[in-house]
Every structure is written in structure tokens, then in C-alpha cells.
Write an enzyme that holds these catalytic residues in place. Structure first.
Site, PDB file in Angstrom:
ATOM      1  N   SER A 238      69.490 -30.683  15.382  1.00 14.74           N
ATOM      2  CA  SER A 238      68.327 -30.077  15.293  1.00 14.74           C
ATOM      3  C   SER A 238      67.163 -30.888  15.939  1.00 14.74           C
ATOM      4  O   SER A 238      67.385 -31.871  16.538  1.00 14.74           O
ATOM      5  CB  SER A 238      67.817 -30.076  13.577  1.00 14.74           C
ATOM      6  OG  SER A 238      67.580 -31.285  13.117  1.00 14.74           O
ATOM      7  N   LYS A 239      66.230 -30.160  15.912  1.00 17.52           N
ATOM      8  CA  LYS A 239      65.173 -30.782  16.696  1.00 17.52           C
ATOM      9  C   LYS A 239      64.737 -32.269  16.163  1.00 17.52           C
ATOM     10  O   LYS A 239      64.496 -33.137  16.867  1.00 17.52           O
ATOM     11  CB  LYS A 239      63.661 -29.946  16.739  1.00 17.52           C
ATOM     12  CG  LYS A 239      63.552 -29.009  17.839  1.00 17.52           C
ATOM     13  CD  LYS A 239      62.495 -29.186  18.786  1.00 17.52           C
ATOM     14  CE  LYS A 239      62.334 -28.882  20.161  1.00 17.52           C
ATOM     15  NZ  LYS A 239      62.603 -27.489  20.430  1.00 17.52           N
ATOM     16  N   ARG A 240      64.984 -32.316  14.817  1.00 13.78           N
ATOM     17  CA  ARG A 240      64.377 -33.475  14.409  1.00 13.78           C
ATOM     18  C   ARG A 240      65.479 -34.563  14.536  1.00 13.78           C
ATOM     19  O   ARG A 240      65.448 -35.821  14.536  1.00 13.78           O
ATOM     20  CB  ARG A 240      64.253 -33.320  12.826  1.00 13.78           C
ATOM     21  CG  ARG A 240      63.160 -34.344  12.147  1.00 13.78           C
ATOM     22  CD  ARG A 240      62.945 -33.532  10.783  1.00 13.78           C
ATOM     23  NE  ARG A 240      63.960 -33.356   9.913  1.00 13.78           N
ATOM     24  CZ  ARG A 240      64.465 -34.283   9.108  1.00 13.78           C
ATOM     25  NH1 ARG A 240      63.906 -35.599   9.152  1.00 13.78           N
ATOM     26  NH2 ARG A 240      65.641 -34.223   8.165  1.00 13.78           N
ATOM     27  N   HIS A 241      66.857 -34.003  14.692  1.00 10.32           N
ATOM     28  CA  HIS A 241      67.843 -35.006  15.034  1.00 10.32           C
ATOM     29  C   HIS A 241      68.576 -34.815  16.423  1.00 10.32           C
ATOM     30  O   HIS A 241      69.669 -34.594  16.496  1.00 10.32           O
ATOM     31  CB  HIS A 241      69.020 -34.928  13.779  1.00 10.32           C
ATOM     32  CG  HIS A 241      68.512 -35.434  12.639  1.00 10.32           C
ATOM     33  ND1 HIS A 241      68.391 -34.307  11.524  1.00 10.32           N
ATOM     34  CD2 HIS A 241      68.048 -36.515  12.218  1.00 10.32           C
ATOM     35  CE1 HIS A 241      68.044 -35.121  10.459  1.00 10.32           C
ATOM     36  NE2 HIS A 241      67.816 -36.421  11.098  1.00 10.32           N
ATOM     37  N   LEU A 244      66.487 -32.670  21.545  1.00  9.90           N
ATOM     38  CA  LEU A 244      65.236 -32.582  22.236  1.00  9.90           C
ATOM     39  C   LEU A 244      65.822 -33.015  24.067  1.00  9.90           C
ATOM     40  O   LEU A 244      67.016 -33.220  24.150  1.00  9.90           O
ATOM     41  CB  LEU A 244      64.330 -33.877  21.951  1.00  9.90           C
ATOM     42  CG  LEU A 244      63.804 -33.856  20.444  1.00  9.90           C
ATOM     43  CD1 LEU A 244      63.388 -35.462  20.146  1.00  9.90           C
ATOM     44  CD2 LEU A 244      62.871 -33.085  20.481  1.00  9.90           C
TER      45      LEU A 244
END
Ligand code: GLU
Length: 465
Positions: A238-241, A244
Site C-alpha cells: 500500500s502507499k503507506r507501506h 511509492l
């Protein structure tokens, strides 16, 4: 043994992410290990989704990671003549045929199959119609309807697909542009790629590609399908993990050495070694040590590696780098000599360059406003007399050397019976605005006597208001 030739072939439909960089790195390492050739190829035939800015971003990210390529960047959009040539070959031997099924009909037939509970696949409508290649005809592959396609994957082991499962895939669309599976085969043949190392999400494409090689009587490369990178909870990244772009890691203050080391160890190991120089990675890398299962992205481990590489980096280089991270904080054009003195005090305390820049802030500007907790504890009427005394004694020093400062604070501790920490903390807050910082004597030394006295004076005025 023939020269090893690998390729990284991103589609410029987005930025380069961890997964893509992981694939690029393994291809690069395999080529470097075998003293082979690493090719860069931009797969830009999807005109609607490809964007020029992404091409540039991908190149920038690879350069930042130090994954230099020996050939390319080739672009599929500039190789259309080759795809046409190979289509002719396939049509000539009867391995492909023209198809003029309108997209709306195909969709209706697809829906009908779905409604009957069947797997939607091309129904072979044009297979035996012997259509000629025209300006609006697609070309399909005549997939064998029996038999099995097998390969020995260098990572996953033997893999087999029933040809029956594969339908007659489109090789070139009605607009003449090649599809992914076809363009990749033509490119890998003409670029003489020996090893295709890519994400295991491409496994279903491999039997289709192998059948095209067979029809063209070309020797296929060896295939190695790498495990994907998962999020920490073994879900999708995910973006948080970690989902990016690679360049976002640059902005977050990671060093390329750390990211390369981190990605190399994700799904590959060499004993229990964790830290590798680039030379060691090139020397040790082998596909035999790549795991079959997906690796989990772990930001804490990446931070740990980053702090290691920050500590290892020579001060002048780190100073130059820190300058880049100070700029967004409004600290532009710092004096290089001053910067070189600041860096060693923060090297061992910073997990990222962004953190280092934040911690360095007070060296370059007034520490006010002070941290609230720090004020409540250490800038109080009780600490005022001691701060005043320290001011007086510092003012009397000829020079603020380590030795002189040691003597000053030791004397004071002996005379007042106070512990060093109680003496140092109010001064630390006055100079840095915080309760945690590099060594106090280092700070006084770097700020210099004049600035140190000015800041203590400011703190004294602050307590009085
Ligand atoms: N362009 C494909 C991708 O970005 C590359 C697949 C391959 O390596 O064959 O996933």
C-alpha cells in the site's frame, strides 16, 4: 557459454516503484555477475497510457540507484517495422491469421460466454476465413489446440500449461500496434536476450510467448520469475507501506546504497549476511538463491540499512548531500566548511537525510520557538541563576575548546554539587530548542562563543517574559 544478456523493460504508464526497481536490480546484478550486458527497453506501445514524463522519471530513478545500462534505452514505438516483419513471417507459415471481428461483436460474444458460465475466450471465428491483412485487420496467433507448453523456470522450477487453456491471442491490433506478448518476443529475439528475469505475475504470459518462439523457430531465452513484494501484513503493497515511486525514497532521505542493499536482500540471500557492498552483490548474486515466495516490505529494516550507509558515507560527500535536504527547510547556501563540521555530530543519530536536516536546523538558525516540554523542564526561574553563571564563565573563556569546556563544567559541578546533566540541559535547550541533541561541547564549539552567548542570553530573556 554465450554472453549473458538481460533486459529491464518497463512500461512508462507510471513511475518506477519498488517492484520495478527490484526486477531491474536482479537483471542488473545477474548481468554484472556474468560480465554480461544489461539492456533497457521502454515498452511504450500502449499509446493511451504511456507518458513521456514517466520515461524520464524511470531513467532518473535507475540512474539514482546506480543501475547503469549498456544498451538502450530502446523504444518499442520506434521498432514498429520489426513487428511488421515478424507478423509477415508468422502469416507466411500459417501460425497467425487476420481477424476483422468488430470489438462490439467480440464483447457481445464474451458476455454470452460469461452468461453460459464459460470462460470468455476468442471463439475462433476468423481462424479459417483466410482474410488478407488490411488496414483495419488485427492479427491473431493460431494457438495449438492440443499439447502442453513446459519450461524449467530458473526460480520456480518446472511449469506446464495446457495449450487448450490459451486462446488465439491478438498479436497486432486493428491499428497495427503490437500487443505486449508479441512485441516482447520480437524484442527479446532481436536483442538476443538470454535470460528473462521478471515478476511472477508474468507467468501466465510465458506459455503464450514460448509458443510464438516455437512458431518462429527461434530459441527462447531462459525464464526466471521473481517473487513479488508484499506489504507487511502480506497484503498488496500500500502507499503507506512502500507503494511509492523510487524517487519518493530519495525525497524521504534514503540513500541509493541502502535501497539497493535492501532490495537485493528481498527474495535473495547469501548466508545470513545483511549488509553488502555493490561489489559483493555483483560477486555473490545468483538466481539459485532467489526464493520462490514473496518478500515482505519492511520500512524499519530499510531505515536500519539507511542509518548504516549514512554512518559509512565520507563526511564531505554527506555534507554535499545534506545541503540538498536543508534547502526545503529554507536553509539555502550554507557555508561548506561549516556544514562539514556539522555533519559528523549528526551522522550516528540520523536514520534518514530528512531527519538529519531537521536535526541540523538549529546550527543554521535561531532555535526559537523552543520545544514546550523542554521549556517547562529547563527554562525556568529555578535554572536562571545557573544559566547566568554559565554565561558569565563562558564569556570569560579565551577559546571554547573541548578542554576548556570540560574544565568549566567540571568546576561548576564540583562547586554546586549538581550533576552534569542538570547543568547541561538548560544550556542545550537555549542553544538547540530541544532536550536531545548532539554533544553539547561539540555544539558550542561549532556555534562559536559569540553565537552561544547570544542564544543563552535569548533564553534568559525568554524566562523573564
Ligand atoms: N513491460 C512489462 C512490464 O512492465 C515487462 C514484462 C516483461 O519483462 O516481459 O511489466
Amino acid at each position: 557459454m554465450p554472453l549473458v544478456r538481460t533486459r529491464f523493460s518497463p512500461s512508462p504508464t507510471g513511475s518506477l516503484h519498488l517492484g520495478g526497481a527490484h526486477t531491474a536490480l536482479f537483471n542488473w546484478l545477474f548481468a554484472r555477475h556474468h560480465l554480461g550486458v544489461f539492456i533497457l527497453r521502454i515498452e511504450d506501445t500502449d499509446r493511451e497510457r504511456s507518458e513521456e514524463r514517466y520515461v524520464q522519471e524511470i531513467l532518473d530513478a535507475l540512474i539514482w540507484l546506480g543501475l547503469n545500462w549498456d544498451e538502450g534505452p530502446h523504444r518499442q514505438s520506434q521498432r514498429l517495422h520489426l513487428y511488421r516483419e515478424y507478423i509477415q513471417k508468422l502469416l507466411e507459415v500459417g501460425a497467425a491469421y487476420c481477424c476483422d471481428c468488430p470489438p462490439a461483436d467480440l464483447e457481445a460474444r464474451r458476455q454470452a460466454a460469461l452468461a453460459k458460465g464459460e470462460k470468455p475466450r476468442y471463439d475462433g471465428h476468423c481462424r479459417d476465413r483466410r482474410l488478407k491483412l488490411g488496414p483495419r485487420t488485427a492479427v491473431r496467433f493460431r494457438t495449438p489446440q492440443t499439447g502442453t507448453t513446459i519450461w524449467r523456470d530458473l526460480i520456480k522450477g518446472p511449469i506446464a500449461f495446457d495449450n487448450q487453456e490459451l486462446d488465439d491471442l491478438v498479436l497486432t491490433r486493428a491499428d497495427g500496434l503490437p500487443t505486449y506478448n508479441f512485441a516482447v518476443v520480437v524484442d527479446d529475439i532481436t536483442m538476443e536476450v538470454t535470460h528473462v528475469i521478471r515478476g511472477d505475475d508474468h507467468i501466465p504470459n510465458t506459455p503464450r510467448q514460448l509458443l510464438i518462439y516455437e512458431a518462429l523457430k527461434a530459441t527462447p531465452p531462459q525464464f526466471a520469475h521473481m517473487p513479488l513484494i508484499l506489504g507487511k501484513d502480506r497484503g498488496k503493497l500500500s502507499k503507506r507501506h512502500g507503494a511509492l515511486s523510487i524517487l519518493a525514497y530519495l525525497e524521504m532521505g534514503f540513500l541509493p546504497e541502502a535501497l539497493v542493499n535492501y532490495l537485493a536482500r528481498l527474495g535473495w540471500s547469501h548466508g545470513d549476511q545483511e549488509i553488502f557492498t555493490r561489489g559483493e552483490l555483483m560477486q555473490y548474486f545468483s538466481l539459485e538463491q532467489v526464493t520462490k515466495a514473496a518478500g515482505e516490505f519492511d520500512l524499519d529494516k530499510l531505515r536500519w540499512l539507511n542509518s548504516h550507509y549514512i554512518k559509512e558515507m565520507p563526511t564531505p560527500e554527506l555534507a554535499r548531500l545534506l545541503k540538498y535536504y536543508l534547502a526545503p527547510l529554507g536553509i539555502t547556501d550554507p557555508d561548506p566548511a561549516y556544514l562539514t563540521r556539522v555533519v559528523p555530530t549528526l551522522k550516528a543519530r540520523s536514520k534518514t537525510m530528512v531527519v538529519m536536516a531537521e536535526k541540523a536546523g538549529f546550527f543554521f538558525r535561531d532555535p526559537r520557538p523552543y520545544d514546550e516540554n523542554a521549556v517547562n523542564k529547563f527554562l525556568t526561574p529555578q535554572t536562571t541563576p545557573m544559566l547566568k553563571e554559565i554565561f558569565r564563565r563562558l564569556e570569560g573563556l579565551a577559546e571554547v575548546s573541548e578542554e576548556a569546556l570540560n574544565e568549566l563544567f567540571n568546576d561548576l559541578a564540583a562547586q554546586t554539587g549538581l550533576k552534569m546533566i542538570n547543568l547541561a540541559q538548560p544550556v542545550r535547550v537555549a542553544l538547540t530548542g530541544q532536550t536531545a541533541s548532539p554533544g553539547l561541547f561539540d555544539i558550542i564549539n561549532i556555534l562559536g562563543k559569540k553565537e552561544t552567548l547570544k542564544r543563552i542570553n535569548n533564553a534568559l530573556s525568554f524566562i523573564q517574559t
